[in-house]
Motif scaffolding. Structure first.
Motif, PDB file in Angstrom:
ATOM      1  N   LEU A   1      -5.750  -6.449   3.745  1.00 29.72           N
ATOM      2  CA  LEU A   1      -5.591  -7.552   2.799  1.00 29.72           C
ATOM      3  C   LEU A   1      -5.056  -7.021   1.472  1.00 29.72           C
ATOM      4  O   LEU A   1      -4.178  -7.629   0.847  1.00 29.72           O
ATOM      5  CB  LEU A   1      -6.938  -8.257   2.593  1.00 29.72           C
ATOM      6  N   ILE A   2      -5.545  -5.876   1.062  1.00 28.81           N
ATOM      7  CA  ILE A   2      -5.099  -5.259  -0.190  1.00 28.81           C
ATOM      8  C   ILE A   2      -3.630  -4.844  -0.082  1.00 28.81           C
ATOM      9  O   ILE A   2      -2.856  -4.994  -1.030  1.00 28.81           O
ATOM     10  CB  ILE A   2      -6.001  -4.057  -0.551  1.00 28.81           C
ATOM     11  N   THR A   3      -3.224  -4.343   1.086  1.00 28.82           N
ATOM     12  CA  THR A   3      -1.825  -3.949   1.284  1.00 28.82           C
ATOM     13  C   THR A   3      -0.908  -5.157   1.158  1.00 28.82           C
ATOM     14  O   THR A   3       0.144  -5.084   0.513  1.00 28.82           O
ATOM     15  CB  THR A   3      -1.646  -3.284   2.667  1.00 28.82           C
ATOM     16  N   ILE A   4      -1.285  -6.261   1.761  1.00 25.67           N
ATOM     17  CA  ILE A   4      -0.460  -7.480   1.690  1.00 25.67           C
ATOM     18  C   ILE A   4      -0.365  -7.956   0.244  1.00 25.67           C
ATOM     19  O   ILE A   4       0.720  -8.304  -0.234  1.00 25.67           O
ATOM     20  CB  ILE A   4      -1.049  -8.596   2.586  1.00 25.67           C
ATOM     21  N   ILE A   5      -1.462  -7.955  -0.450  1.00 24.58           N
ATOM     22  CA  ILE A   5      -1.435  -8.370  -1.860  1.00 24.58           C
ATOM     23  C   ILE A   5      -0.524  -7.443  -2.656  1.00 24.58           C
ATOM     24  O   ILE A   5       0.269  -7.892  -3.483  1.00 24.58           O
ATOM     25  CB  ILE A   5      -2.864  -8.433  -2.437  1.00 24.58           C
ATOM     26  N   ALA A   6      -0.610  -6.148  -2.388  1.00 18.27           N
ATOM     27  CA  ALA A   6       0.235  -5.182  -3.096  1.00 18.27           C
ATOM     28  C   ALA A   6       1.717  -5.426  -2.826  1.00 18.27           C
ATOM     29  O   ALA A   6       2.544  -5.306  -3.730  1.00 18.27           O
ATOM     30  CB  ALA A   6      -0.147  -3.760  -2.697  1.00 18.27           C
ATOM     31  N   LEU A   7       2.056  -5.774  -1.599  1.00 17.96           N
ATOM     32  CA  LEU A   7       3.460  -6.029  -1.250  1.00 17.96           C
ATOM     33  C   LEU A   7       4.080  -7.150  -2.069  1.00 17.96           C
ATOM     34  O   LEU A   7       5.281  -7.161  -2.292  1.00 17.96           O
ATOM     35  CB  LEU A   7       3.580  -6.398   0.232  1.00 17.96           C
ATOM     36  N   PHE A   8       3.236  -8.096  -2.488  1.00 20.74           N
ATOM     37  CA  PHE A   8       3.756  -9.263  -3.192  1.00 20.74           C
ATOM     38  C   PHE A   8       3.447  -9.273  -4.685  1.00 20.74           C
ATOM     39  O   PHE A   8       3.749 -10.246  -5.361  1.00 20.74           O
ATOM     40  CB  PHE A   8       3.233 -10.538  -2.521  1.00 20.74           C
ATOM     41  N   THR A   9       2.864  -8.185  -5.187  1.00 19.33           N
ATOM     42  CA  THR A   9       2.540  -8.149  -6.616  1.00 19.33           C
ATOM     43  C   THR A   9       3.041  -6.904  -7.331  1.00 19.33           C
ATOM     44  O   THR A   9       2.881  -6.794  -8.545  1.00 19.33           O
ATOM     45  CB  THR A   9       1.016  -8.239  -6.840  1.00 19.33           C
ATOM     46  N   MET A  10       3.640  -5.951  -6.591  1.00 25.92           N
ATOM     47  CA  MET A  10       4.082  -4.715  -7.250  1.00 25.92           C
ATOM     48  C   MET A  10       5.272  -4.108  -6.516  1.00 25.92           C
ATOM     49  O   MET A  10       5.486  -4.390  -5.337  1.00 25.92           O
ATOM     50  CB  MET A  10       2.933  -3.719  -7.359  1.00 25.92           C
ATOM     51  N   PRO A  11       6.020  -3.255  -7.202  1.00 25.37           N
ATOM     52  CA  PRO A  11       7.163  -2.575  -6.573  1.00 25.37           C
ATOM     53  C   PRO A  11       6.731  -1.676  -5.417  1.00 25.37           C
ATOM     54  O   PRO A  11       5.571  -1.265  -5.323  1.00 25.37           O
ATOM     55  CB  PRO A  11       7.762  -1.733  -7.710  1.00 25.37           C
ATOM     56  N   LYS A  12       7.686  -1.352  -4.536  1.00 22.19           N
ATOM     57  CA  LYS A  12       7.415  -0.528  -3.354  1.00 22.19           C
ATOM     58  C   LYS A  12       6.755   0.792  -3.710  1.00 22.19           C
ATOM     59  O   LYS A  12       5.818   1.229  -3.041  1.00 22.19           O
ATOM     60  CB  LYS A  12       8.722  -0.237  -2.605  1.00 22.19           C
ATOM     61  N   LYS A  13       7.237   1.431  -4.760  1.00 20.43           N
ATOM     62  CA  LYS A  13       6.695   2.734  -5.165  1.00 20.43           C
ATOM     63  C   LYS A  13       5.202   2.623  -5.471  1.00 20.43           C
ATOM     64  O   LYS A  13       4.403   3.460  -5.046  1.00 20.43           O
ATOM     65  CB  LYS A  13       7.475   3.231  -6.388  1.00 20.43           C
ATOM     66  N   ASP A  14       4.818   1.583  -6.166  1.00 20.94           N
ATOM     67  CA  ASP A  14       3.417   1.391  -6.535  1.00 20.94           C
ATOM     68  C   ASP A  14       2.566   0.989  -5.333  1.00 20.94           C
ATOM     69  O   ASP A  14       1.438   1.459  -5.180  1.00 20.94           O
ATOM     70  CB  ASP A  14       3.283   0.348  -7.634  1.00 20.94           C
ATOM     71  N   SER A  15       3.092   0.131  -4.476  1.00 20.97           N
ATOM     72  CA  SER A  15       2.318  -0.278  -3.303  1.00 20.97           C
ATOM     73  C   SER A  15       2.159   0.891  -2.327  1.00 20.97           C
ATOM     74  O   SER A  15       1.117   1.040  -1.697  1.00 20.97           O
ATOM     75  CB  SER A  15       2.945  -1.488  -2.611  1.00 20.97           C
ATOM     76  N   PHE A  16       3.181   1.751  -2.223  1.00 19.09           N
ATOM     77  CA  PHE A  16       3.073   2.943  -1.382  1.00 19.09           C
ATOM     78  C   PHE A  16       1.994   3.880  -1.929  1.00 19.09           C
ATOM     79  O   PHE A  16       1.168   4.396  -1.179  1.00 19.09           O
ATOM     80  CB  PHE A  16       4.421   3.664  -1.305  1.00 19.09           C
ATOM     81  N   LEU A  17       1.981   4.075  -3.244  1.00 15.37           N
ATOM     82  CA  LEU A  17       0.945   4.898  -3.886  1.00 15.37           C
ATOM     83  C   LEU A  17      -0.442   4.321  -3.604  1.00 15.37           C
ATOM     84  O   LEU A  17      -1.372   5.054  -3.276  1.00 15.37           O
ATOM     85  CB  LEU A  17       1.191   4.976  -5.395  1.00 15.37           C
ATOM     86  N   LEU A  18      -0.576   3.022  -3.718  1.00 12.35           N
ATOM     87  CA  LEU A  18      -1.850   2.351  -3.468  1.00 12.35           C
ATOM     88  C   LEU A  18      -2.330   2.635  -2.046  1.00 12.35           C
ATOM     89  O   LEU A  18      -3.493   2.988  -1.832  1.00 12.35           O
ATOM     90  CB  LEU A  18      -1.687   0.842  -3.670  1.00 12.35           C
ATOM     91  N   ILE A  19      -1.451   2.511  -1.063  1.00 15.38           N
ATOM     92  CA  ILE A  19      -1.832   2.753   0.331  1.00 15.38           C
ATOM     93  C   ILE A  19      -2.270   4.206   0.520  1.00 15.38           C
ATOM     94  O   ILE A  19      -3.295   4.474   1.156  1.00 15.38           O
ATOM     95  CB  ILE A  19      -0.672   2.404   1.283  1.00 15.38           C
TER      96      ILE A  19
END
Length: 185
Positions: A44-62
């Motif tokens: 759920l957090i990954t999906i939210i990240a995909l739609f709220t931040m750039p790829k670089k940031d969402s990749f870091l989050l994962i």
């Protein structure tokens, strides 16, 4: 969006993902006829990240979420399975997301991620076992992966519409990318 606010947002999402992942690890497997099948709630957090931040940031989050979850309650093998599933899932969701909001929904992107997560894990399992017969388990896991992906997509869609902070980050991200997912939820 200022840098500090972005770092805090990423940190909060990582923390939430880790907590959800650790709680899910404590829950006994709900599907006796599909050992190892889990709900994948931390996605759920990954999906939210995909739609709220750039790829670089969402990749870091994962990556941070995977590392911290493994350090706090996992093993090397759980890390390998989680990493392979997460990376294949993430890459496939990015590809499907490129179709745009007129062709695919957040729910469809999440279902793709749920399916591909299982593919990644089974490919890793077949590599470890040195046998492709592990992939015979794919139809069973695919069913649960898609079902879970649909449920997580519905939840993410709901959160993106109802939680004002997420909505603000989504609108700021849409302004950067010039792609309006929020109008198609």
């Amino acid at each position: 969006m200022n840098h500090l606010r972005k770092i805090i947002f990423i940190s909060l999402l990582v923390a939430q993902g880790v907590v959800i992942g650790l709680i899910e690890n404590m829950i006994p497997y709900p599907f006796a006829f599909a050992p190892g099948a889990k709900l994948g709630l931390a996605n759920l957090i990954t999906i939210i990240a995909l739609f709220t931040m750039p790829k670089k940031d969402s990749f870091l989050l994962i990556c941070l979420r995977l590392i911290l979850t493994t350090l706090l309650g996992g093993t090397v093998s759980t890390f390998l399975y989680s990493f392979s599933g997460s990376m294949l899932s993430y890459a496939s969701m990015l590809v499907v997301k490129k179709l745009g909001p007129k062709r695919v929904s957040i729910i469809g992107i999440s279902a793709t991620g749920g399916f591909m997560h299982n593919v990644g894990q089974l490919v890793t399992a077949s590599w470890i076992a040195q046998s492709w017969t592990v992939l015979l388990y794919l139809p069973v896991l695919s069913f649960f992966g898609i079902l879970s992906g649909l449920a997580i997509g519905v939840a993410a869609n709901h959160l993106l519409q109802r939680v004002s902070t997420l909505k603000q980050f989504q609108l700021a991200y849409e302004e950067e990318t010039q792609v309006k997912w929020s109008e198609h939820n």
